[in-house]
Write a protein that holds these residues in place. Sequence first.
Motif: not given
Length: 97
Positions: A51-71
Amino acid sequence: MKKGTDWRYRVSNREAIMGTVLAILNFIWWYAFAYGLGGRPIKEYTYIFGFPAWFFYSCIMGFVVFTILVWIMVKFFFKEVPFELDETSDKEEGDAQ
């Protein structure tokens, strides 16, 4: 029962503010990575797992990080609030009137 006297309103307002702040932070994260890293020419892109780095960090890592923060937020900061009215406080209000 007036809106300002019930403790549940304070709890729900605090939790709503926390959720709103988290949503705003999520948008800032997404925008910063998507447009910050994605604003370059395609030949200069770096790739992570294909994946392009911008997509990986914005969409994939963002989802993971904010899912953990919501939990974390729900597990440690949110409170169980009953929806039913407390019968003792209703009787006290009825006696006062």
